[in-house]
Scaffold this active site. Structure first.
Site, PDB file in Angstrom:
ATOM      1  N   GLU A  58       0.832  -1.214   0.000  1.00 22.87           N
ATOM      2  CA  GLU A  58       0.000   0.000   0.000  1.00 22.87           C
ATOM      3  C   GLU A  58       0.864   1.261   0.000  1.00 22.87           C
ATOM      4  OE1 GLU A  58      -3.056  -0.056  -0.526  1.00 22.87           O
ATOM      5  OE2 GLU A  58      -3.660  -2.077   0.013  1.00 22.87           O
TER       6      GLU A  58
ATOM      7  N   ASN B 166       1.292   3.900  -3.076  1.00 21.54           N
ATOM      8  CA  ASN B 166       0.913   5.304  -2.908  1.00 21.54           C
ATOM      9  C   ASN B 166       2.014   6.244  -3.382  1.00 21.54           C
ATOM     10  OD1 ASN B 166      -1.605   4.791  -1.952  1.00 21.54           O
ATOM     11  ND2 ASN B 166      -1.170   5.289   0.184  1.00 21.54           N
TER      12      ASN B 166
ATOM     13  N   ARG C  58      -8.711   3.547  -7.673  1.00 20.47           N
ATOM     14  CA  ARG C  58      -8.177   3.392  -6.321  1.00 20.47           C
ATOM     15  C   ARG C  58      -9.394   3.260  -5.405  1.00 20.47           C
ATOM     16  NH1 ARG C  58      -4.325   1.349  -7.220  1.00 20.47           N
ATOM     17  NH2 ARG C  58      -3.802   1.498  -5.037  1.00 20.47           N
TER      18      ARG C  58
HETATM   19  N1  LIG Z   1       2.799   9.097  -0.881  1.00 21.06           N
HETATM   20  C1  LIG Z   1       1.769   9.918  -1.158  1.00 21.06           C
HETATM   21  N2  LIG Z   1       1.987  11.100  -1.789  1.00 21.06           N
HETATM   22  C2  LIG Z   1       0.968  11.936  -2.077  1.00 21.06           C
HETATM   23  N3  LIG Z   1      -0.332  11.684  -1.766  1.00 21.06           N
HETATM   24  C3  LIG Z   1      -0.605  10.536  -1.131  1.00 21.06           C
HETATM   25  C4  LIG Z   1       0.421   9.587  -0.795  1.00 21.06           C
HETATM   26  N4  LIG Z   1      -0.160   8.559  -0.148  1.00 21.06           N
HETATM   27  C5  LIG Z   1      -1.472   8.819  -0.104  1.00 21.06           C
HETATM   28  N5  LIG Z   1      -1.759  10.006  -0.689  1.00 21.06           N
HETATM   29  C6  LIG Z   1      -3.094  10.633  -0.782  1.00 21.06           C
HETATM   30  O1  LIG Z   1      -3.956  10.012   0.163  1.00 21.06           O
HETATM   31  C7  LIG Z   1      -5.104   9.468  -0.482  1.00 21.06           C
HETATM   32  C8  LIG Z   1      -5.575   8.215   0.230  1.00 21.06           C
HETATM   33  O2  LIG Z   1      -4.593   7.168   0.109  1.00 21.06           O
HETATM   34  P1  LIG Z   1      -5.087   5.667   0.222  1.00 21.06           P
HETATM   35  O3  LIG Z   1      -5.820   5.474   1.497  1.00 21.06           O
HETATM   36  O4  LIG Z   1      -3.922   4.780  -0.013  1.00 21.06           O
HETATM   37  O5  LIG Z   1      -6.147   5.528  -0.950  1.00 21.06           O
HETATM   38  P2  LIG Z   1      -5.917   5.385  -2.524  1.00 21.06           P
HETATM   39  O6  LIG Z   1      -4.471   5.098  -2.778  1.00 21.06           O
HETATM   40  O7  LIG Z   1      -6.789   4.244  -2.911  1.00 21.06           O
HETATM   41  O8  LIG Z   1      -6.338   6.700  -3.129  1.00 21.06           O
HETATM   42  C9  LIG Z   1      -4.679   9.282  -1.916  1.00 21.06           C
HETATM   43  O9  LIG Z   1      -5.776   9.281  -2.801  1.00 21.06           O
HETATM   44  C10 LIG Z   1      -3.749  10.463  -2.139  1.00 21.06           C
HETATM   45  O10 LIG Z   1      -4.475  11.642  -2.410  1.00 21.06           O
HETATM   46 MG   LIG Z   2      -3.368   3.734  -1.808  1.00 20.96          MG
END
Ligand SMILES: Nc1ncnc2c1ncn2[C@@H]1O[C@H](COP(=O)(O)OP(=O)(O)O)[C@@H](O)[C@H]1O
Ligand SMILES: [Mg+2]
Lengths: 159, 183
Positions: free
Chosen positions: A59, A63, A120
């Site tokens: 995960e 991300n 996502r």
């Molecule tokens: N490493 C990262 N850099 C920038 N934004 C991030 C990062 N990790 C997460 N995010 C932000 O947080 C949101 C939620 O992450 P997550 O719970 O993993 O859901 P998803 O990846 O399915 O969108 C993402 O949609 C993104 O906007």
């Molecule tokens: Mg994610």
């Protein structure tokens, strides 16, 4: 529930540590979780524990690739540090130098996603939180994101 | 010139699908993550829009790893099936996929079914190792194999023009549905 209280229970000394640096390419997602799992396996973790760790790492790495470097034309880089702490605990830090998260509290909400078009699910942080014992997310817009996860392994009497 | 060596990595995920009447079952094998999900999604959607089944059975029994990209894959196919006026079932999810399905509360969105006598118990273990029951989706000849290697992945055409054969109910059959009574 205070997050700091949950992370301070992992204050054991570092017994072993690896650092992996990899380009933010989706083909590396499986390699990243496999490498972390291989390193943690020296603690002889249970099947469920190793599955939880692989999923949580997947995960965080995904991300960084999907969100962190979404606007970066060149391939970014991801730094993973895995530490084995005394007391059968593992600390995993996954760091990118991407776009950062403006509101971490909102991003951590179940089903929150900024990329619904990419299918996502918005469940990444929920998975990381549920499959580990503590999760810390620090982020700065324009600088990057660091996700740190701790997991205490059950007693199996090897280390 | 000598042919270039094939350096394509072995696919980490692929799927096989099987039609029986208005039921399309798709068995995914391998690991579902963000990298592999894209090609699986495109391949499944191309098949769905071509065959327009009433029921999609997504067989997860051979999935060795799945992260939240798999949740997105299931939720997305659920939406496609809704668009097509059909329904979907997640079939026999492997132990490796059950924790995340439960965490997401996926059973509230789609039906999750197991072979008779193999339903997981509260501790997450399968209650028995009996033979797959009659309700198992067909595992007959694959009609299409799509790997998660981007270069070989089919692009998802939402508007297939040339259906090969039409059955009575307007569905496209890959195999003769009359031979699939147990499905
Ligand atoms: N490493 C990262 N850099 C920038 N934004 C991030 C990062 N990790 C997460 N995010 C932000 O947080 C949101 C939620 O992450 P997550 O719970 O993993 O859901 P998803 O990846 O399915 O969108 C993402 O949609 C993104 O906007
Ligand atoms: Mg994610």
């Amino acid at each position: 529930m205070s997050r700091t209280r949950r992370t301070t229970q992992f204050s054991g000394e570092i017994l072993n540590k690896i650092q992996i640096k990899l380009p933010a390419l989706s083909v590396n997602e499986s390699m990243a979780r496999a490498a972390v799992a291989a390193f943690v396996s020296q603690l002889d973790p249970g099947v469920t524990e190793i599955a939880d760790i692989k999923c949580a790492v997947s995960e965080a790495v995904t991300n960084a690739i999907v969100h962190g470097y979404r606007d970066t034309p060149e391939t970014g880089s991801i730094a993973i540090t895995v530490s084995i702490l005394s007391g059968r605990a593992v600390k995993i830090e996954i760091k990118d130098k991407g776009c950062g998260i403006p509101d971490v509290g909102q991003a951590r909400q179940p089903l929150y996603t900024t990329d619904a078009a990419g299918e996502r699910s918005g469940m990444g942080f929920t998975v990381m939180e549920s499959f580990t014992d503590a999760l810390k997310v620090t982020s700065k817009v324009g600088k990057g994101t660091t996700v740190t996860m701790w997991k205490k392994l059950s007693e199996r009497g090897r280390i | 010139m000598p042919p270039k060596p094939d350096l394509t990595p072995r696919p980490r995920a692929e799927f096989v699908c099987d039609t029986a009447g208005s039921i399309l079952s798709i068995r995914i094998r391998g690991e579902i993550d963000h990298h592999t999900a894209a090609a699986i999604r495109q391949g499944i959607d191309a098949t769905l829009f071509e065959k327009r089944p009433k029921t999609l059975i997504l067989d997860l029994s051979a999935v060795g790893f799945m992260d939240s990209s798999g949740l997105g894959l299931i939720m997305g196919r659920y939406s496609v099936m809704k668009e097509l006026g059909g329904e979907m079932t997640v079939w026999n999810p492997s132990p490796e996929t059950r924790a995340i399905l439960t965490l997401a509360g996926m059973e509230r969105l789609v039906k999750i079914a197991y072979p008779q006598g193999e339903e997981p118990t509260a501790d997450g273990e399968s209650s028995g190792h009996g033979q797959p029951s009659r309700t198992a989706p067909p595992r007959k000849p694959p009609c299409q194999r799509v790997t998660a290697t981007p270069s070989t992945a089919r692009t998802g055409s939402r508007n297939p023009r040339n259906p090969r054969k039409r059955g009575k109910n307007g569905l496209v059959y890959e195999t003769d549905p009359r031979k699939e009574k147990n499905a």
